[in-house]
Scaffold this active site. Structure first.
Site, PDB file in Angstrom:
ATOM      1  N   SER A  12      -5.378 -17.576  -9.423  1.00  0.00           N
ATOM      2  CA  SER A  12      -6.298 -16.541  -9.924  1.00  0.00           C
ATOM      3  C   SER A  12      -7.756 -16.841  -9.599  1.00  0.00           C
ATOM      4  O   SER A  12      -8.549 -15.916  -9.436  1.00  0.00           O
ATOM      5  CB  SER A  12      -6.138 -16.382 -11.439  1.00  0.00           C
ATOM      6  OG  SER A  12      -6.499 -17.579 -12.102  1.00  0.00           O
ATOM      7  N   ASP A  20     -11.986 -20.064 -21.532  1.00  0.00           N
ATOM      8  CA  ASP A  20     -10.736 -20.820 -21.525  1.00  0.00           C
ATOM      9  C   ASP A  20     -10.787 -22.085 -20.674  1.00  0.00           C
ATOM     10  O   ASP A  20      -9.759 -22.697 -20.433  1.00  0.00           O
ATOM     11  CB  ASP A  20      -9.589 -19.914 -21.085  1.00  0.00           C
ATOM     12  CG  ASP A  20      -9.767 -19.385 -19.664  1.00  0.00           C
ATOM     13  OD1 ASP A  20     -10.719 -19.817 -18.963  1.00  0.00           O
ATOM     14  OD2 ASP A  20      -8.955 -18.549 -19.240  1.00  0.00           O
ATOM     15  N   HIS A  25     -11.159 -19.941 -16.173  1.00  0.00           N
ATOM     16  CA  HIS A  25     -11.664 -18.769 -15.448  1.00  0.00           C
ATOM     17  C   HIS A  25     -13.151 -18.604 -15.685  1.00  0.00           C
ATOM     18  O   HIS A  25     -13.564 -18.011 -16.688  1.00  0.00           O
ATOM     19  CB  HIS A  25     -10.935 -17.518 -15.917  1.00  0.00           C
ATOM     20  CG  HIS A  25      -9.465 -17.535 -15.621  1.00  0.00           C
ATOM     21  ND1 HIS A  25      -8.523 -17.836 -16.578  1.00  0.00           N
ATOM     22  CD2 HIS A  25      -8.773 -17.306 -14.482  1.00  0.00           C
ATOM     23  CE1 HIS A  25      -7.312 -17.777 -16.035  1.00  0.00           C
ATOM     24  NE2 HIS A  25      -7.425 -17.465 -14.770  1.00  0.00           N
TER      25      HIS A  25
END
Lengths: 215, 215, 215, 215, 215, 215, 215, 215
Positions: free
Chosen positions: D15, D188, D191
Site C-alpha cells: 500500500s 498507525d 501509512h
C-alpha cells in the site's frame, strides 16, 4: 359520493399519511406513495367528471401534539373543504419503543389535544373525516393492540361529537387478518405495503359514499 | 470455557448471523454488526489470553435448503474446530409473507435437510452448537411464534442426537419479554437491535461455559 | 448495581464516546457504535427489569475546553441522574500531531477546566463516573502514553474530590495488552474496534456494580 | 545520478507504493499519491533534460507471497531498466493484527521467496533498488518494530547478494523521529502523510545519486 | 534557511495555491494537493528540527480584487510571521476567456490594489515572499504569456519596494520548458500536475535559503 | 446537399467525436454533446424533409491504431452510406504528454494505417468525409501545432486519393483565431466548448453542400 | 371473479407493465409501481380469502419481437395459470421517434409474431387476457393514435381467435379523456401517473369479473 | 445583423430558456443546454469578429407572474442592451395538468402582467425580442395548442406595441411538423431535444438579421 366537484380534500397525520409526500405541500405527483395517493387515483379513475383537489400534510413520526404545533400553517391555512385526520399510532407506539423516555402522550392528553384541534376547525369545514389509528395484529389482547384500541375509541367518540365521517381502519384490517397473516402486509405491523394502503383507501372512500359501480 | 486457545469457531445461518459481514468470508472487522461480532468482542475482552479465530458465513434470507447448497464451500472448506448454526427463521417466515409461493420448507423437510448436514459434518468437529430460530413475540399462540416453536423443537432434538451444545435463543428472548415489550428490540420481531443481539451472544457464551467473572 | 430503574445516564466526551451518535442527542438506535451503545445493550440484556435511559452527547475531536463551551446545552439541560465523562485524549494528542499549533491544553488548564465543570454539576447528580483517557500502548515510557498517564492522574484525583466512581480505562487496556498486541485492537492506538469498546464497557459496568452473573 | 535518459523505472510493493495508482498500470497522473509520484515529480523538476519513465504496480495489502503470484505480469512483462521493491510491512503486520490466522509469512519464508524473485529478475535489470520495510516507531524494543527490523536485515542482506542499491527507509524515519513524534506523520505508524512519503522519496533519490544542487 | 523554528508561514492566492485545501483554514492534511503541501512536506523531510506552521488560504478563481475583499479575515487575522502571495493569473486570464465581460482588472488596477495590500501588511511581517503569476508557454510572444509577463513585472517591482523575497515562477517554468513540452505538465498551461507544483515548491524554497544538502 | 433522404451517416474518431455518446452505438439522444449532435440537429432544423440517420462510434483517446482494431464491428458492420472520420489528435498528442512512452504513432505509421482502412471501406460507401485533426493554437510554429499540420497534410492527401470530401477543421479554427483568443474556446487547445464544436459542424456541413438559406 | 384461489397470474409487456419491477422476476414488493402492483393490491384488499400469486416480467422498451426472444424463460417457464399481455406501444412508437431506423415492426409482423406466441401458449393456460396498447390522446385522427388503433384491432382479433378476455385499455382512457385533459395523466401520452395506471387496473379487473361490491 | 459588437444580450423565460443554466447568472459554459447556448455558439462560429455577451436568467416552471416577481434583480439589474423573452407555456399548461388548483394565469392577466413588464423596461433597451410560447402539436384544434395560440397572439400584439422583434416559434415548429412527427422532437410536446432547440435558435437569429452565408 359526498365529495363534490371543485372541492379541496386535505389529509394530515403521521408516516402512514406522509409516505414521502413533497414539502411543504403534497399535491398530485407529490402526494407520496401511500393511501392518500391511492384515494386520489381512485377518485380520478372512478369520477373523472369531478375535479377534487387532494392535498397531503402528513409528517412521519407525528403524534397529536406535533399536529397541534403546526395546525395553523399545515391545515387551517390551506382552507380545505374536507379534512381527513389519522393520528394516534405514534402516541401509542412511543410507550413501547421509547418507554424510558418520560415524554409520553397518554390517553387523556390525546383526547384533550385532539378535541381542541377539532373545536377550532370544524366550523370552517364542509366535511370532516376521522380515521382510527391501528395495529395490524389480530390478537386483541396484544399489549400494543389493546392500547391502540383505547385511542381508537377516543376517535370514535370525537367523530360523534363533531359530526364527522368515522372510518374504522382497525376494523378494515381485522377483516383482512381473518384470512391472511399480518406478515403478508408488513413487518412491523404499522407500515404496510400497497395492499395495506389499499385497505385504508377502500375504507375511506366507502365511508364517504363512493359508488364502486360507477363506470 | 469450552473454546480453547488456537481454535477456529465458525458461525453460519441467515440474516441474523450475516448482519453485513464481508464476502466471501467474515473475519475480524468483517464479522458484521450482529451477535457474531459481539461474541468475538466478548471473547477478546474477557479472555485475551485465548486466541480464538471467529469466522462468519451467514447469508441473509437463507433457509436450510440454501445452507445445504453451499455447505461444502462455506462451511466444510474452512475446517472449523467449532461450528455454530442458527437456521429456520426464513423456513417459517416464507409460509407467512410469501404464502402464495408454493416453494416452502415444511417441518419435515427442515428436519431431514438439517440432519443430513449434521451427519456429514459432526465427525470433523471438536464442538457443535445448535441455536434455535426465534420469533420475538411473547404470545405463544401467535401463529408464526407457534410454528417457530415447532422448528425449534427439531433443533433441540437434533442437538441431542449429535452431542451438540443447545442454545435456546427463544427462551432467552422470552425472559426479556417478561419485562419489556417486543417493540423495544425491533419492529418486525425478527431483526433486533444491538440489545437483541446481545441477548443472543449472552445465551451462546453462557451455553459454552463462559465465565463472566473472569477478570 | 448502582444504576436504578427509571434513571437517566448521560455519557459525554470525544470521538470514543461519539462514535457516530445522532445529533442533537444520541438515544437508543442513535447512541453510535461504540462503548456507549454496548453499555446500553448489556444493561438491556442483563437487567431487563430496570429501565435506564441512556443518552450520548460525545463529539469527535473534543478537548475539555470544547466540553466547557457546550456544557449547559449538552449536559446540564438533559438533567441526567448519572453522568459519565471521558475526556482528555485530544488534549494530549494535539501536542503530538498539531505540535506547531500554539493553541494547546496543558495539564494545568486541563485540571482547572475539568474541576470547574464538576463543581457546577456534581450537586445535581445522583452519581458521577469519571473515566480516564488512555493510549493503547503497553510501553509506559512512550511519550504520548507517558503524557496521557499524567492527565489520567488528574482524573483519578478529581474522582476522589467529587465522590465519583473512578474507571481506570488505561488499566483495563493494559490488562489486555499483557496478552495481545495493540494492533489487534486498532491502528492508531486511540480508536479501537468493537473489542476495544467492549473492554471499556466492561470496565464501566463493573465499576458501577454490575452483577455479571444475573440471569 | 544513476538513472539515465530514456530508461524505465518500475516501483512495486504494498500500500505504501500503491497509494491509489491506476489499474492495471500506474503511469504519470496514475502513479498514486505516495512516494512514487513524488520521486517522479522530483525527477521532472530537477532533471527535465532526462526523460525517465516511471511505472507503479504496487498493490495494497501485499506480502512477498502476493508479489510472487503476480511477478510475471506485473513486473517482468513491463521490462523495466530499473526495478525498486519495497515489501515486508504486511508480512510482519499480519502477525500482530491477524494473529489468529495461521497463514503467516515468517522470516524464513520471507527471505526464500524474496531471493527467488530476485534470482529470476536481476540479470534482466540495469539497476535494482531494495528498500527496507519500516515501522514509524522510535522505540526499537517495540514488538512490531523489533520484528520489522529482522525483515529489514533480510533486505539488506539480499541487497548485498544481488548488487542492489540499498535504501534504509527505517533509518530515514529514525532520523526524523529524533526530532518529531510519530503522530506528526501518521496514525498507525505505517501509512504516512505526504511528509512521510517525502522522507522515503528523499532517501530513494539520494541513494541513486540524485544531485540536489542541480539547477 | 530564513524560516525559523516556531514561525508561521501563510500562503494565499488563487487555484494554484488553493488546490482543494480545507475551509476555513488549510493546515497539515488540509493544505490541498499543490505546491503549498509540497513546501510543507519538504520542510518536514529536510528540517525536522524546525517546527514551522504552514497555513493556506488560497481560493480558486481569485484575482487581486478578491484578495482585497477578504484580506482582514483570511490573512491579517492569522498573524503570520511569513506571508507568501501568488496572484495575477486570473487577472490576466479573464481578459481572454471572459473577454465579453466588462469587469476586468487591468495592469494598473492590479498594481494599485496589490500595493495597497502590501502597505497595510508589511510592517507586521517578519518576512514576505512575492511569487510571479505564470503561463506555462515557452513562446514569449503568445498573447496571454506576453500579458502575464507584464503583470509579473509588477510583482518584481513590488518585491523591490517592500523588501520581499522575489520568486520568479515563470522563469522556473521556462527552464523546464527548454527541455520538455508544456503538455507534459498540464492541459491548460495554468493548472499543472504534481511535477509542475514541485517546480514552484523548489523555486520557493531555494529563494528562502533552503539548504538542499541538509541531511 | 449531398446527403440524401433515407441515408445513414456514421461518424467515428476520438474524444472530439465521442463526447459522451452511448455505447455500443450512439444515435439520436445518444449522439453525445459535440459536433456530431450539432450536425444532426442542424440537419433536422434545416432539412426536416430529409430523414438522415446519424450514428456515432467515436471513442475518447483513440489513435488510428485503435480505430483499426475495431474497424469491423464499429464501422463496417453498421453499413453506413456516408462515413466521416476525424482521427489524429491523439496520435500527435502522445508525443508530447506521454513522450516517455515508446509506443508512438509517427507520421508514416499514421498514413499507412489510415490508408489501409480506407482501401477496405471506400468501395462500400456512397460518400466519404475526411476531417483534419487540429490544434486550437494560432501560432503555426508551436511544436504541437506544427506536428499536427503534418498529420493534417496526410489527411488532405488521402482525401484526394479516395475521392473524399475534405474538411479542413484546422483552417476553420484559424479563421476564428484571427479574431478571438484560444482561451475563449477551451483550456487545453483540443477539447472545445459548444462554440468550438459548432465551428466543426459548420465546416462539415458546408463541405457537404448544406444550403444555409434553406427555410 | 374468474381468478381462483391458489392460481398464478403473470403479467408481461413493456414499460407500462415493467414500472421498475425486480429482476429476474417481479413478485410482491418487486411488482413495480404500475398497474400490476395495483391489481395485486386491489385483489388483496377486495378478496383476502383468495390467494393469487401475481408475477411480473415486463421489460421497458419491449416490442413484440423482444417478447418473442424471451418467451420461454420469462413466460412459459413460470407456468402461469393466467397470462396477461400488453404489448404494441413501442411497436408503434418507434415509427415516430426512431423513424430513421429501418428496423420497424409493421402491423403485419406484429400480428404474425403475436399469434405465434399465443399458439404455443394458449393450451397451457387456464385463462388468457389480452390488453390493447394505447395512446392517451383523445383525437382519433392524431397520427400515432390512429396507428395505435390499428394495432389494437389486431389485439381484439387475436382475443377472439384465442378465447381470451379482451381488455380495451384505449377505450378506458377515452372515457377519462371525455372529462379531463391528457396532461392530467402524463406528459408523453404513454407513461401515466398512478391515476392512469388505476384506470388500467380497473379495466383489467372489471374484465375478469371482479365484484367491486365485495366487502 | 442587428446585434452589435460589445453588446449584452439577455435571455429570460421558463424551462425552455433555463435548461440547467448556472445560478445566479448563466454565462458562457453556464448558459445551459438549450437554445440560448446554441444562439451563443452560432454567434461565435458565424461572427467571431463581434463580441456579444450572452446571459441567461430563465427559471424552470416560471409563468409571467414569476417573472414579474424577480424582474428587478434578474433582468433590469444586468442592464442588457438586448432582451429576449419567451414566457407563457406554463401559464397555459397549469390549466391542464393542475386544473384543480385555483391559482391560474388566464389570458387577461397574462397580457396585463406582460405589458407592465415591458413598459418599465423598453426605454432602457437597444433592442427587444419577444418569442411566442408554443406547443409542439400540429393539430391546431388540440385544446392546449388552441389555448397556446391565444397567448401567442398576445405576444404578437405586444411586439407591435413595443417595437420588438417578433419571433414566431410556433410557426417554426409548424414548418418542421409538416414533415416529421412531434415524437421525433420530444415526449411531452414542450421540452424538445437539441433539434427542437436548434429550430428555436434558427428562428431567433433569422429574426434578428443573422446572415447565414457569412463565412
Amino acid at each position: 359520493m359526498n365529495l363534490e366537484h371543485g372541492q379541496t380534500l386535505l389529509f394530515t397525520g403521521d408516516s402512514i399519511t406522509d409516505c414521502g409526500r413533497e414539502r411543504p405541500l403534497g399535491e398530485r405527483a407529490g402526494l407520496g406513495n401511500g393511501y392518500v395517493a391511492l384515494v386520489n387515483s381512485l377518485l380520478d379513475a372512478w369520477y373523472p367528471q369531478r375535479r377534487i383537489r387532494v392535498l397531503n400534510t402528513g409528517i412521519s413520526g407525528n403524534r397529536v401534539d406535533h399536529l397541534e404545533a403546526r395546525w395553523q400553517t399545515d391545515i387551517l391555512d390551506h382552507r380545505p373543504d374536507w379534512l381527513s385526520i389519522m393520528i394516534g399510532i405514534n402516541d401509542v407506539w412511543r410507550h413501547f419503543d421509547y418507554a424510558n423516555n418520560p415524554d409520553q402522550v397518554d390517553n387523556g392528553r390525546y383526547q384533550t389535544t385532539y378535541r381542541n384541534l377539532l373545536e377550532q376547525t370544524r366550523p370552517q369545514l364542509k366535511g370532516l373525516v376521522l380515521m382510527t389509528p391501528y395495529y395490524i395484529e389480530a390478537n386483541a389482547t396484544d399489549p400494543m393492540r389493546a392500547k391502540m384500541d383505547q385511542y381508537s375509541s377516543v376517535v370514535e367518540k370525537l367523530a360523534g361529537e363533531f359530526d364527522a365521517v368515522f372510518v374504522n381502519v382497525q376494523a378494515a384490517y381485522d377483516h383482512y387478518l381473518a384470512f391472511r397473516p399480518t406478515q403478508s402486509l408488513c413487518g412491523d405491523r404499522v407500515h404496510p405495503n400497497q395492499s395495506g394502503h389499499m385497505i385504508i383507501a377502500k375504507a375511506f372512500l366507502t365511508a364517504v359514499g363512493f359508488d364502486w359501480n360507477t363506470t
